[in-house]
Design an enzyme around this catalytic site. Sequence first.
Site, short mmCIF file in Angstrom:
data_model
loop_
_atom_site.label_atom_id
_atom_site.label_comp_id
_atom_site.label_asym_id
_atom_site.label_seq_id
_atom_site.Cartn_x
_atom_site.Cartn_y
_atom_site.Cartn_z
N ASP A 51 59.42 7.04 -55.29
CA ASP A 51 59.35 7.26 -56.74
C ASP A 51 58.13 8.10 -57.11
O ASP A 51 57.26 8.35 -56.28
CB ASP A 51 59.28 5.92 -57.47
CG ASP A 51 60.58 5.13 -57.37
OD1 ASP A 51 61.63 5.75 -57.21
OD2 ASP A 51 60.51 3.88 -57.48
N TYR A 109 56.37 -0.18 -45.56
CA TYR A 109 55.55 0.18 -46.72
C TYR A 109 54.30 -0.69 -46.76
O TYR A 109 54.31 -1.84 -46.31
CB TYR A 109 56.33 -0.06 -48.02
CG TYR A 109 57.31 1.03 -48.38
CD1 TYR A 109 56.94 2.08 -49.21
CD2 TYR A 109 58.63 0.99 -47.92
CE1 TYR A 109 57.85 3.07 -49.58
CE2 TYR A 109 59.54 1.98 -48.27
CZ TYR A 109 59.14 3.01 -49.10
OH TYR A 109 60.04 3.99 -49.44
#
Length: 246
Positions: A51, A109
Amino acid sequence: MRYFVWFAYDGTAYHGWQIQPNGVTVQEVLQRCLSMLLRQSVDVVGAGRTDAGVHARQMVAHFDYEGSYDMDNLAYKLDHALPQDISVCRVEPVADTMHARFSATRRTYHYYIHTRKSPFLHRYSCQLHYQLDFEAMNRAARLLMEYEDFGAFCKAGSDVKTTLCKIYAAEWHQTSETEWYFEITANRFLRNMVRAVVGTLIEVGRGRMTMDEFRQVIEQGSRTAAGESMPAHALFLEKVEYETCG
């Protein structure tokens, strides 16, 4: 022939990975530079869709090219052609059946937080102003590995066909007296999933959500029951793994 590009980027100045009409994206910049160097139109496909504002220490994209080009030289030229906030590690040939997104087996992540003001952390870590129970947060994080459906952590309105994911690891790590990061590894992630998971774990850490309530959030699958989505600037795609390369 198909090639993989291994690269990293600081996502601060970009509207995410995927090309879109309302802002500059990493895919757009990488694709434009590759096309310029190879002197033909090149389409790149990424391993995922980070994003706006999210960073990547290791990202992978593939492209197809039938000409002859020294790929070590291409990696060097591409690295120098790209802006300072995108760097290329290598370009390598792979089997035509390899796909940057669908052939990836695991993705990892990290989400970074700190609890004391620092001029060196604020761009890449989220400062929190309250105490957290990290033992409770890790107990809750371990519950994630008992489930496969994570619709509760998927951004509302996402056009995903399934909300099923396999989580292999989820844990908070302390790196200093005032700094921590959350590490999570899965076969795939839903849109906004990591930031929503972190926001919900923080509710547990603040004592505002019990273990049973955390479990209920997962089982009910309602995004509105989960915690808030944390800011993007502290999230990094750390690693993309494949069975036959990398």
